[in-house]
Design a protein around this motif. Structure first.
Motif, PDB file in Angstrom:
ATOM      1  N   LEU A  97      40.219  45.758  28.764  1.00  0.00           N
ATOM      2  CA  LEU A  97      39.641  45.482  29.516  1.00  0.00           C
ATOM      3  C   LEU A  97      40.774  44.330  29.987  1.00  0.00           C
ATOM      4  O   LEU A  97      41.614  43.464  30.931  1.00  0.00           O
ATOM      5  CB  LEU A  97      38.150  45.127  30.085  1.00  0.00           C
ATOM      6  CG  LEU A  97      37.353  45.491  29.887  1.00  0.00           C
ATOM      7  CD1 LEU A  97      36.123  45.360  29.758  1.00  0.00           C
ATOM      8  CD2 LEU A  97      37.528  46.773  31.000  1.00  0.00           C
ATOM      9  N   ARG A 128      36.531  46.834  24.762  1.00  0.00           N
ATOM     10  CA  ARG A 128      37.133  44.614  25.240  1.00  0.00           C
ATOM     11  C   ARG A 128      38.538  44.853  25.546  1.00  0.00           C
ATOM     12  O   ARG A 128      39.151  43.802  26.534  1.00  0.00           O
ATOM     13  CB  ARG A 128      36.203  43.723  24.952  1.00  0.00           C
ATOM     14  CG  ARG A 128      35.871  43.224  25.322  1.00  0.00           C
ATOM     15  CD  ARG A 128      35.490  41.649  23.720  1.00  0.00           C
ATOM     16  NE  ARG A 128      35.199  40.700  24.646  1.00  0.00           N
ATOM     17  CZ  ARG A 128      35.704  39.930  25.168  1.00  0.00           C
ATOM     18  NH1 ARG A 128      37.558  39.366  24.460  1.00  0.00           N
ATOM     19  NH2 ARG A 128      35.496  38.307  26.025  1.00  0.00           N
ATOM     20  N   VAL A 146      37.407  38.806  31.277  1.00  0.00           N
ATOM     21  CA  VAL A 146      36.011  39.628  30.921  1.00  0.00           C
ATOM     22  C   VAL A 146      34.573  38.360  29.936  1.00  0.00           C
ATOM     23  O   VAL A 146      35.028  37.195  29.456  1.00  0.00           O
ATOM     24  CB  VAL A 146      36.415  40.207  29.170  1.00  0.00           C
ATOM     25  CG1 VAL A 146      35.017  40.790  28.715  1.00  0.00           C
ATOM     26  CG2 VAL A 146      37.453  41.793  29.921  1.00  0.00           C
TER      27      VAL A 146
END
Length: 217
Positions: free
Chosen positions: A158, A155, A165
């Motif tokens: 990203l 995560r 996100v």
């Protein structure tokens, strides 16, 4: 619409769900893996998509429903295999593993209108789903897999790339016997729950979770 991907191993005894043995036999573990994969594939089959792809280590069997393209996994670590799966997509794509048979078409129907990525965290610290509006293999290569920090690391990758996100609900992977019973209770009418009922010891005979590999399989 979105390309839907499942990354999976052919459910053969001794090759899948080895942490279910004991209390299950290798044959039973493979049967449970097949049921989990079948539930996942049928959920994808019921989800609107541009294309549905099984990214497979092994050969397809009668558990594969119609409407799927089958692509062989590449060699290398899990990060490389996930990256390779996304590399074959020309537009928005959502990838899941074979360890969450409780998944539903509602969970898999994602919209990239106001985000660049969807992230589905797993209870064990990994992730069960990853969606990318613009699939870029570099977003996965080098992310440390099979650790309790895998999900957080992915995560963060990203976010560091400047992506917007959105998070999917946290789901529990099937890795151990207690996982199997907990997940079957969440989807009691599925193939996985039915198979578990036929080959299962009592829930209290399960083993406690140990250190768990994480991330889509």
């Amino acid at each position: 619409m979105t390309t839907l991907l499942v990354i999976a191993k052919e459910p053969r005894p001794g090759r899948v769900k080895t942490r279910l043995t004991p209390p299950f036999t290798p044959g039973q573990a493979a049967e449970l893996a097949e049921a989990a994969l079948a539930d996942t594939l049928h959920a994808l089959a019921a989800t609107p998509a541009t294309r549905r792809v099984l990214v497979l280590d092994g050969a397809p069997g009668p558990w594969l429903p119609p409407g799927f393209d089958v692509v062989a996994q590449c060699a290398g670590g899990l990060d490389e295999r996930l990256a390779h799966a996304f590399a074959g997509c020309a537009g928005p794509a959502l990838l899941v593993g074979m360890d969450t048979p409780q998944v539903t078409p509602e969970l898999l129907t994602v919209d990239f209108a106001d985000c660049d990525a969807w992230f589905g965290p797993a209870e064990d610290g990994g992730f069960w789903a990853l969606g990318l509006a613009c699939p870029d293999p570099a977003l996965l290569r080098g992310v440390p897999m099979s650790t309790p920090e895998t999900g957080a690391a992915q995560r963060e990758r990203l976010i560091a790339a400047g992506l917007r996100v959105r998070d999917l609900p946290t789901l529990r992977d099937v890795d151990t016997a207690p996982d199997a019973h907990a997940v079957a209770a969440l989807a009691p009418r599925g193939r996985f729950a039915a198979r578990l009922a036929r080959c299962s010891p009592a829930p209290e005979q399960g083993v406690e979770p140990a250190s768990r590999p994480v991330g889509p399989r």
